[in-house]
Enzyme design. Structure first.
Site, PDB file in Angstrom:
ATOM      1  N   ALA A 182       0.712  -1.270   0.087  1.00  0.00           N
ATOM      2  CA  ALA A 182      -0.016   0.214   0.002  1.00  0.00           C
ATOM      3  C   ALA A 182       0.748   1.208   0.218  1.00  0.00           C
ATOM      4  O   ALA A 182       0.737   2.190  -0.965  1.00  0.00           O
ATOM      5  CB  ALA A 182      -0.943  -0.001   1.110  1.00  0.00           C
ATOM      6  N   ASP A 183       1.822   1.074   0.896  1.00  0.00           N
ATOM      7  CA  ASP A 183       2.676   2.442   0.785  1.00  0.00           C
ATOM      8  C   ASP A 183       3.477   2.546  -0.362  1.00  0.00           C
ATOM      9  O   ASP A 183       3.660   3.706  -0.971  1.00  0.00           O
ATOM     10  CB  ASP A 183       3.803   2.151   1.962  1.00  0.00           C
ATOM     11  CG  ASP A 183       3.428   2.849   3.297  1.00  0.00           C
ATOM     12  OD1 ASP A 183       2.968   4.112   3.280  1.00  0.00           O
ATOM     13  OD2 ASP A 183       3.799   2.369   4.438  1.00  0.00           O
ATOM     14  N   LEU A 184       4.196   1.546  -0.794  1.00  0.00           N
ATOM     15  CA  LEU A 184       4.960   1.426  -1.870  1.00  0.00           C
ATOM     16  C   LEU A 184       4.223   1.845  -3.315  1.00  0.00           C
ATOM     17  O   LEU A 184       4.569   2.411  -4.200  1.00  0.00           O
ATOM     18  CB  LEU A 184       5.904   0.313  -2.207  1.00  0.00           C
ATOM     19  CG  LEU A 184       6.867   0.105  -1.091  1.00  0.00           C
ATOM     20  CD1 LEU A 184       7.695  -1.015  -1.364  1.00  0.00           C
ATOM     21  CD2 LEU A 184       7.856   1.273  -0.778  1.00  0.00           C
TER      22      LEU A 184
END
Length: 402
Positions: A182-184
């Site tokens: 989700a972050d990347l």
């Protein structure tokens, strides 16, 4: 590769792809810094605007510190950038920031929705100072919708998008993807959005606002899972290493470990059976076609492992590849980052010289531009390392935006 060597062989004499683009980076932790690191690798002048007291959260409180105070987590995401300290809650800080806005092409922030506007550095204020600005926001759940005010964490986004519901082995406890997708993913989608907005600005003469979120990024990557739901009406279940759309396509046990096998079409299925000397599997009606193999996935894996358990993993990799069947051993990161010849050949580990840490290893870039090579030039900056040059304008090219 070192701090002065480009990340591709056959480097061109042309400028970097984003040479002349200035990015003001108001982000911290992972999603935003990953985005701005990619832009910096592509040649943009990324100026990391940090809180004077402590800088990016990851400098001190995330991961491992080895020699100095800055963590290796911070060093891994902030190469090729410059750092300045600005207190955005003061009149002096806001004045300094808006002087930089006049010289910038892009502003990127990952505050919780509404925070940038309350600080007086939201899109409307920045656009008033520089109408051609491209302004990007990354948040946990987006700037609108019922979840917009929720705290944005990769773990929470993986949980709420369904990602964790399909991770792990059938019947096991919920687990998350070890890679923070989700972050990347939000960082990558933001990078695509920024590059697209720069292209549109260069064509039309107008900047714009763009946003993405951890939640939407994780959901957007759920391609096979959403397809299965819309095809069957049932929620997808965890499958371990198996694939939702084809079989066999998973890790299978050998005499000394596991081998990954990708026999995801009829030709490869037959080649696999031939390599295993298992003609009876081709004749088995349970495995007559891909749909049948999917419906009997567990039985299929067990029958294949009867044959695979007679040899070690490395032997099977050699046999299967020679037979035309995609296969690979499961490696750990120690092997991948220190022994894998392909990683070395593709320049996926770089070494940078840091003024405190000395030699710092970082991952290389998967983007191989052969005309305008991507470069990994400098280690992550010390907090405020570039204050004198940038904030005073001394020896810094504070030109109008491109």
């Amino acid at each position: 590769m070192n701090a002065t060597t480009g990340s591709q062989t056959g480097a061109s004499s042309r400028s970097s792809a984003l040479d002349g683009i200035r990015v003001l980076d108001l982000t911290q932790v992972m999603s935003g810094p990953f985005c701005t690191m990619m832009l910096a690798d592509l040649g943009a002048d990324v100026i990391k605007v940090e809180n004077p007291a402590h800088g990016d959260q990851t400098r001190k409180s995330w991961g491992y510190s080895v020699i100095g105070d800055d963590s290796r987590a911070f060093l891994s995401l902030n190469r090729n950038k410059r750092s300045i300290r600005i207190d955005l809650k003061t009149e002096t800080g806001l004045k300094q920031f808006f002087e930089l806005v006049k010289t910038a092409d892009v502003v990127i922030e990952n505050f919780r929705p509404g925070v940038a506007a309350r600080l007086g550095i939201g899109y409307d204020a920045v656009r008033a100072a520089n109408p051609q600005i491209v302004y990007a926001s990354i948040s946990g759940f987006g700037q609108s919708g019922p979840y917009a005010s929720y705290p944005g964490y990769d773990l929470i986004a993986q949980a709420m998008t369904g990602v964790m519901s399909v991770m792990g082995e059938p019947g096991g406890r919920p687990i998350k993807s070890a890679i923070p997708i989700a972050d990347l993913g939000a960082g990558m989608f933001c990078t695509i959005g920024v590059l697209s907005a720069i292209r549109a600005r260069d064509r039309d003469g107008e900047g714009q606002y763009l946003e993405t979120s951890l939640f939407e990024s994780a959901l957007a990557m759920s391609v096979w899972e959403s397809t299965e739901f819309w095809s069957t009406g049932e929620s997808p279940e965890p499958l371990g290493s198996a694939n939702r759309m084809s079989a066999p396509y998973q890790a299978l046990q050998t005499a000394d470990g596991y081998v990954t096998v990708g026999a995801n079409n009829e030709k490869l299925w037959r080649l696999l059976c031939k390599a295993l000397d298992a003609p009876e599997l081709i004749r088995d009606k349970r495995y007559a076609d891909n749909n049948a193999r999917l419906n009997h996935r567990d039985e299929l894996a067990a029958d294949l492992e009867v044959h695979l358990k007679h040899r070690d993993t490395d032997e099977w990799v050699e046999i299967l590849l020679a037979s035309g069947v995609p296969a690979g051993a499961i490696r750990d990161y120690k092997y991948v980052l220190t022994h894998d010849e392909h990683v070395r050949a593709r320049e996926m580990v770089a070494h940078l010289q840091h003024p405190v840490e000395g030699d710092v290893a970082v991952l290389g870039t998967p983007i191989k531009l052969h005309g305008t090579p991507v470069e990994i030039r400098t280690a992550a900056p010390l907090l405020g390392q570039d204050d004198d040059v940038i904030l005073t304008g001394e020896h810094d090219d504070l030109t109008e935006p491109q």
